[in-house]
Write a protein that holds these residues in place. Structure first.
Motif, PDB file in Angstrom:
ATOM      1  N   LEU A  39      20.391   9.586  48.160  1.00  0.00           N
ATOM      2  CA  LEU A  39      20.694   9.116  46.807  1.00  0.00           C
ATOM      3  C   LEU A  39      20.030  10.067  45.820  1.00  0.00           C
ATOM      4  CD1 LEU A  39      19.902   5.296  47.215  1.00  0.00           C
ATOM      5  CD2 LEU A  39      22.153   6.400  47.335  1.00  0.00           C
ATOM      6  N   MET A  78      18.872   0.953  40.890  1.00  0.00           N
ATOM      7  CA  MET A  78      19.517   2.020  41.638  1.00  0.00           C
ATOM      8  C   MET A  78      20.963   2.248  41.183  1.00  0.00           C
ATOM      9  SD  MET A  78      17.273   3.244  43.714  1.00  0.00           S
ATOM     10  CE  MET A  78      18.077   4.073  45.057  1.00  0.00           C
ATOM     11  N   TYR A 131      28.177   2.263  43.698  1.00  0.00           N
ATOM     12  CA  TYR A 131      26.742   2.021  43.794  1.00  0.00           C
ATOM     13  C   TYR A 131      26.294   2.265  45.237  1.00  0.00           C
ATOM     14  CZ  TYR A 131      27.102  -0.667  39.388  1.00  0.00           C
ATOM     15  OH  TYR A 131      27.312  -1.079  38.099  1.00  0.00           O
ATOM     16  N   PRO A 132      25.015   2.528  45.443  1.00  0.00           N
ATOM     17  CA  PRO A 132      24.510   2.568  46.816  1.00  0.00           C
ATOM     18  C   PRO A 132      24.837   1.247  47.532  1.00  0.00           C
ATOM     19  CG  PRO A 132      22.866   3.414  45.289  1.00  0.00           C
ATOM     20  CD  PRO A 132      23.981   2.833  44.452  1.00  0.00           C
ATOM     21  N   HIS A 163      22.109   5.773  40.243  1.00  0.00           N
ATOM     22  CA  HIS A 163      22.084   6.770  41.307  1.00  0.00           C
ATOM     23  C   HIS A 163      23.490   6.954  41.878  1.00  0.00           C
ATOM     24  CE1 HIS A 163      17.804   6.192  41.038  1.00  0.00           C
ATOM     25  NE2 HIS A 163      17.587   7.109  41.969  1.00  0.00           N
ATOM     26  N   GLU A 223      26.964   9.596  54.311  1.00  0.00           N
ATOM     27  CA  GLU A 223      25.874   9.476  53.336  1.00  0.00           C
ATOM     28  C   GLU A 223      24.631  10.199  53.824  1.00  0.00           C
ATOM     29  OE1 GLU A 223      23.190   6.008  51.178  1.00  0.00           O
ATOM     30  OE2 GLU A 223      25.147   5.464  52.002  1.00  0.00           O
ATOM     31  N   VAL A 258      25.653   8.366  45.427  1.00  0.00           N
ATOM     32  CA  VAL A 258      25.506   8.508  46.869  1.00  0.00           C
ATOM     33  C   VAL A 258      25.821   9.953  47.238  1.00  0.00           C
ATOM     34  CG1 VAL A 258      26.342   7.730  49.116  1.00  0.00           C
ATOM     35  CG2 VAL A 258      26.161   6.092  47.210  1.00  0.00           C
ATOM     36  N   HIS A 298      28.568  14.518  45.912  1.00  0.00           N
ATOM     37  CA  HIS A 298      28.370  13.069  45.930  1.00  0.00           C
ATOM     38  C   HIS A 298      29.722  12.353  45.946  1.00  0.00           C
ATOM     39  CE1 HIS A 298      28.517  14.266  41.665  1.00  0.00           C
ATOM     40  NE2 HIS A 298      29.072  13.084  41.452  1.00  0.00           N
TER      41      HIS A 298
END
Length: 171
Positions: free
Chosen positions: A17, A1, A69-70, A4, A14, A6, A30
Motif C-alpha cells: 500500500l 487507509m 480501497y485496501p 492509500h 497485491e 493498492v 497501482h
C-alpha cells in the motif's frame, strides 16, 4: 487507509500500500478502475473533473474512475464510486484490464493497472460537486471528432483506452 492505493505487480498481485499522492508522485504501479456508462441511445456519459482535484482538473473523462480501497474488491469499489461521484446505481459489467503509464500535470504520473467496467442506464446523474464539475452524453462520432480536434480537453487514461472500449462494446 482510504487515502492509500493498492500497489500491484503486472499480474495484479497485491504487493503493498502507498498513500495515493505519493504513488502518483513516484509513478508506482497501482490498481485502478474506469467506468463507462452508456444510455439506451448508445451515447456515452462523460464527466468533467472538478477543479481542485489533485490532477487532471477540469478535463473531460469517462463516467467515473478511481482506486479500490485496501481489502475492497475492484467491482465493489466501482459500484461504490459510481454512486458517490455520479449518483448512479447501475449494473456494471467487467470488460477488460490494461496497464498504462502517462505523465500528468503537476509533475505527477499515472501508472495503473486499470480494470474497465461498463453499463447501460438512463438514470439522470446527480453529481457530487467535490468530484465532478459537469457531465454530458455524447455520441461516439461526436466524441471521436472532438478528441481529435481538442485532445488537451481529455484525460490521458481516457484517450488511451477509449478506442479499445468502443471496439469491445456495441450498444
Amino acid at each position: 487507509m482510504n487515502d492509500h492505493v493498492v500497489l500491484v505487480n503486472e499480474n495484479d498481485v497485491e504487493i503493498g500500500l502507498m498513500p495515493k499522492l505519493e504513488a502518483h508522485q513516484k509513478g508506482v504501479l497501482h490498481r485502478a478502475f474506469s467506468i463507462f456508462i452508456f444510455n439506451t441511445n448508445g451515447e456515452m456519459l462523460l464527466q468533467q473533473r472538478a477543479y481542485g482535484k489533485y490532477h487532471s482538473e477540469g478535463l473531460w473523462s469517462n463516467t467515473c474512475c478511481s482506486h479500490p480501497y485496501p481489502d475492497e474488491a475492484t467491482s465493489d469499489a466501482a459500484t461504490r464510486r459510481l454512486k458517490e461521484e455520479m449518483g448512479i446505481d447501475a449494473g456494471l459489467n467487467f470488460l477488460y484490464s490494461f496497464r498504462y503509464e502517462a505523465g500528468l500535470d503537476n509533475g505527477l504520473t499515472e501508472h495503473e493497472l486499470d480494470h474497465v467496467f461498463w453499463g447501460i442506464t438512463d438514470v439522470v446523474p446527480v453529481i457530487n460537486p467535490d468530484e465532478v464539475l459537469s457531465y454530458k452524453y455524447i455520441s461516439e462520432e461526436n466524441l471521436r471528432a472532438d478528441m481529435k480536434e481538442n485532445p488537451a480537453k481529455y484525460t490521458e487514461w481516457f484517450k488511451i483506452c477509449l478506442s479499445e472500449v468502443l471496439d469491445r462494446i456495441r450498444i
